[in-house]
Design an enzyme around this catalytic site. Structure first.
Site, PDB file in Angstrom:
ATOM      1  N   LYS A  59       0.839  -1.207   0.000  1.00  0.00           N
ATOM      2  CA  LYS A  59       0.000   0.000   0.000  1.00  0.00           C
ATOM      3  C   LYS A  59       0.871   1.253   0.000  1.00  0.00           C
ATOM      4  O   LYS A  59       0.579   2.236  -0.678  1.00  0.00           O
ATOM      5  CB  LYS A  59      -0.930   0.014   1.222  1.00  0.00           C
ATOM      6  CG  LYS A  59      -2.007  -1.052   1.183  1.00  0.00           C
ATOM      7  CD  LYS A  59      -2.771  -1.073   2.506  1.00  0.00           C
ATOM      8  CE  LYS A  59      -3.768  -2.209   2.577  1.00  0.00           C
ATOM      9  NZ  LYS A  59      -4.477  -2.251   3.871  1.00  0.00           N
ATOM     10  N   ALA A  74      -1.305   0.680   6.767  1.00  0.00           N
ATOM     11  CA  ALA A  74      -1.443  -0.471   7.675  1.00  0.00           C
ATOM     12  C   ALA A  74      -2.307  -1.537   7.035  1.00  0.00           C
ATOM     13  O   ALA A  74      -3.099  -1.265   6.126  1.00  0.00           O
ATOM     14  CB  ALA A  74      -2.065  -0.023   8.998  1.00  0.00           C
ATOM     15  N   ASP A  75      -2.161  -2.759   7.541  1.00  0.00           N
ATOM     16  CA  ASP A  75      -3.026  -3.853   7.130  1.00  0.00           C
ATOM     17  C   ASP A  75      -3.285  -4.741   8.336  1.00  0.00           C
ATOM     18  O   ASP A  75      -2.373  -5.008   9.127  1.00  0.00           O
ATOM     19  CB  ASP A  75      -2.398  -4.674   6.005  1.00  0.00           C
ATOM     20  CG  ASP A  75      -3.424  -5.635   5.417  1.00  0.00           C
ATOM     21  OD1 ASP A  75      -4.290  -5.162   4.653  1.00  0.00           O
ATOM     22  OD2 ASP A  75      -3.391  -6.826   5.756  1.00  0.00           O
ATOM     23  N   THR A  76      -4.530  -5.181   8.470  1.00  0.00           N
ATOM     24  CA  THR A  76      -4.936  -6.027   9.601  1.00  0.00           C
ATOM     25  C   THR A  76      -5.602  -7.286   9.084  1.00  0.00           C
ATOM     26  O   THR A  76      -6.423  -7.226   8.165  1.00  0.00           O
ATOM     27  CB  THR A  76      -5.939  -5.274  10.507  1.00  0.00           C
ATOM     28  OG1 THR A  76      -5.321  -4.075  10.999  1.00  0.00           O
ATOM     29  CG2 THR A  76      -6.367  -6.134  11.694  1.00  0.00           C
ATOM     30  N   SER A 111       0.096  -4.880  10.708  1.00  0.00           N
ATOM     31  CA  SER A 111       1.413  -4.365  10.353  1.00  0.00           C
ATOM     32  C   SER A 111       1.244  -2.937   9.869  1.00  0.00           C
ATOM     33  O   SER A 111       0.257  -2.602   9.207  1.00  0.00           O
ATOM     34  CB  SER A 111       2.067  -5.207   9.265  1.00  0.00           C
ATOM     35  OG  SER A 111       2.347  -6.498   9.755  1.00  0.00           O
TER      36      SER A 111
END
Length: 191
Positions: A59, A74-76, A111
């Protein structure tokens, strides 16, 4: 305090998430949102934080930065039974995910990538979440009334399902909401 550290940067949040926006506002960070529409595709053999770290950096790389800009992406994911539960596609998908989380524990993995034109830092946080046994009626009520289609694992811990269903967490609550704020604060101070 972060204001002084970030004063030389224009801060960009690379996310549409209202929860992430609220967290940055709560930290008194002045920022603008900038996102791209991209499919969250990752190598199929990746597991757990390999997925979120890859996507957070992916991203970040998709957004063009000027020299004075600092980008946060961010990524969840919800990691359950050795697989990623991402955002549900429809009601049935959401129901199956919540049924899997019922009377079980899982990890929420987020992250975060902090990037400028000169430097990139990726870090990860994990929180273990325990759910009580959820009835079909409770799951359907939640899906119909809260429409959790923008949430990894089909739930928001801050919503009704979290209030009635989560029995215990080990780790950061903010991470489960979608951004490990305490770690982000520390990493921004040291960036």
């Amino acid at each position: 305090m972060l204001k002084d550290i970030l004063k030389n940067y224009k801060v960009i949040l690379g996310s549409k998430s209202p929860r992430r926006k609220q967290f940055l506002e709560d930290l008194n960070i002045v920022f603008e949102s900038r996102t791209i529409d991209s499919q969250e595709i990752y190598p199929h053999h990746f597991k757990a934080e390999q997925i979120t770290e890859f996507l957070a950096e992916y991203k970040s790389n998709a957004i063009h930065l000027e020299d004075n800009e600092l980008l946060i992406t961010a990524d969840t994911i919800v990691w359950s039974n050795n697989k990623a539960l991402e955002k549900p596609k429809n009601n049935l998908d959401a129901f199956k995910m919540l049924e899997e989380l019922s009377n079980n524990s899982h990890e929420v993995i987020t992250s975060v990538c902090i990037a400028t034109t000169k430097k990139t830092k990726v870090f990860t946080d994990k929180t273990k979440v325990y759910f009580k046994e959820l009835s079909s009626k409770e799951i359907n009520y939640y899906i119909e009334n809260y429409k959790p289609f923008d949430k990894a694992g089909s739930y928001g811990i801050q919503e009704w399902i979290g209030l009635i269903g989560v029995t215990k967490i080990e780790g950061s609550y903010a991470n489960v909401v979608g951004l490990p704020v305490q770690k982000l604060y520390k990493e921004l101070k040291n960036f």
